[in-house]
Scaffold this motif. Structure first.
Motif, PDB file in Angstrom:
ATOM      1  N   MET A 187       5.963   7.326  -5.572  1.00 47.82           N
ATOM      2  CA  MET A 187       6.446   8.176  -5.016  1.00 47.82           C
ATOM      3  C   MET A 187       6.838   9.924  -5.298  1.00 47.82           C
ATOM      4  N   GLU A 207       9.625   4.491   5.042  1.00 52.54           N
ATOM      5  CA  GLU A 207       8.883   3.864   3.938  1.00 52.54           C
ATOM      6  C   GLU A 207       9.644   4.507   2.385  1.00 52.54           C
ATOM      7  N   THR A 208       9.510   6.458   2.924  1.00 54.85           N
ATOM      8  CA  THR A 208       9.709   7.061   2.142  1.00 54.85           C
ATOM      9  C   THR A 208      11.257   7.557   1.967  1.00 54.85           C
ATOM     10  N   ARG A 228      12.976   9.788   3.818  1.00 57.42           N
ATOM     11  CA  ARG A 228      12.920  10.709   4.343  1.00 57.42           C
ATOM     12  C   ARG A 228      12.565  11.539   5.526  1.00 57.42           C
ATOM     13  N   GLU A 240      13.007   6.838  -7.073  1.00 60.33           N
ATOM     14  CA  GLU A 240      13.541   5.395  -6.774  1.00 60.33           C
ATOM     15  C   GLU A 240      13.127   4.899  -6.658  1.00 60.33           C
ATOM     16  N   GLN A 276      15.308   1.828   2.875  1.00 59.97           N
ATOM     17  CA  GLN A 276      14.033   1.614   3.035  1.00 59.97           C
ATOM     18  C   GLN A 276      13.459  -0.027   3.630  1.00 59.97           C
TER      19      GLN A 276
END
Length: 156
Positions: A1, A64-65, A67, A123, A133
């Motif tokens: 990412m 998932e991110t 954010r 990451e 996550q």
């Protein structure tokens, strides 16, 4: 990412040399490790101020991110969202995650090796197992009266 936080062009090791209140906005934003813990709903005992984190995430958190899906306009969508600043950090630090860079620096502690400013990799927070996550439940799925059933036990 791809890291949504621009970490290039920052003063070398600014987090070790520059007081929080004197950081440039770009430096302040770069302190975020992207763990997503601050976006978890919390329960606070009004008598002891003890804070319990839940697995229930703000409706804007991307699991998932880790954010905020609408970071720039988050206050418009979630009015109760706390926008952390050097001015309000002292009153907020107690409920921030113990691994949070803002809290660590406020308390005079060093950043962890997995922090993206140290590792150079956004990451690394996920690989270190310190992010949320894949471990959250969206707030719209759980009635508020059931939040206690989702309290995270142990270190966060």
């Amino acid at each position: 990412m791809k890291d949504p936080i621009t970490r290039d062009g920052l003063r070398p090791e600014f987090w070790e040399k520059v007081p929080l209140k004197n950081m440039a906005p770009k430096e302040w934003e770069a302190l975020c490790d992207g763990c997503g813990k601050c976006c978890l709903n919390k329960l606070e005992d009004p008598d002891t101020q003890e804070v319990a984190f839940t697995r229930i995430a703000c409706r804007l958190l991307d699991d998932e991110t880790c954010r905020c899906a609408q970071y720039d306009i988050r206050k418009q969508i979630v009015p109760e969202c706390v926008v952390l600043t050097p001015k309000n950090l002292a009153e907020i630090a107690y409920w921030m995650p113990e691994t949070c860079a803002y809290r660590l620096l406020y308390e005079g502690k060093a950043l962890y090796d997995w922090h993206p400013l140290i590792s150079g990799d956004p990451e690394s927070v996920h690989r270190a197992g310190v992010s949320v996550q894949g471990r959250t439940v969206p707030e719209w799925e759980v009635p508020e009266e059931e939040w206690e059933d989702y309290v995270i036990e142990g270190d966060l």
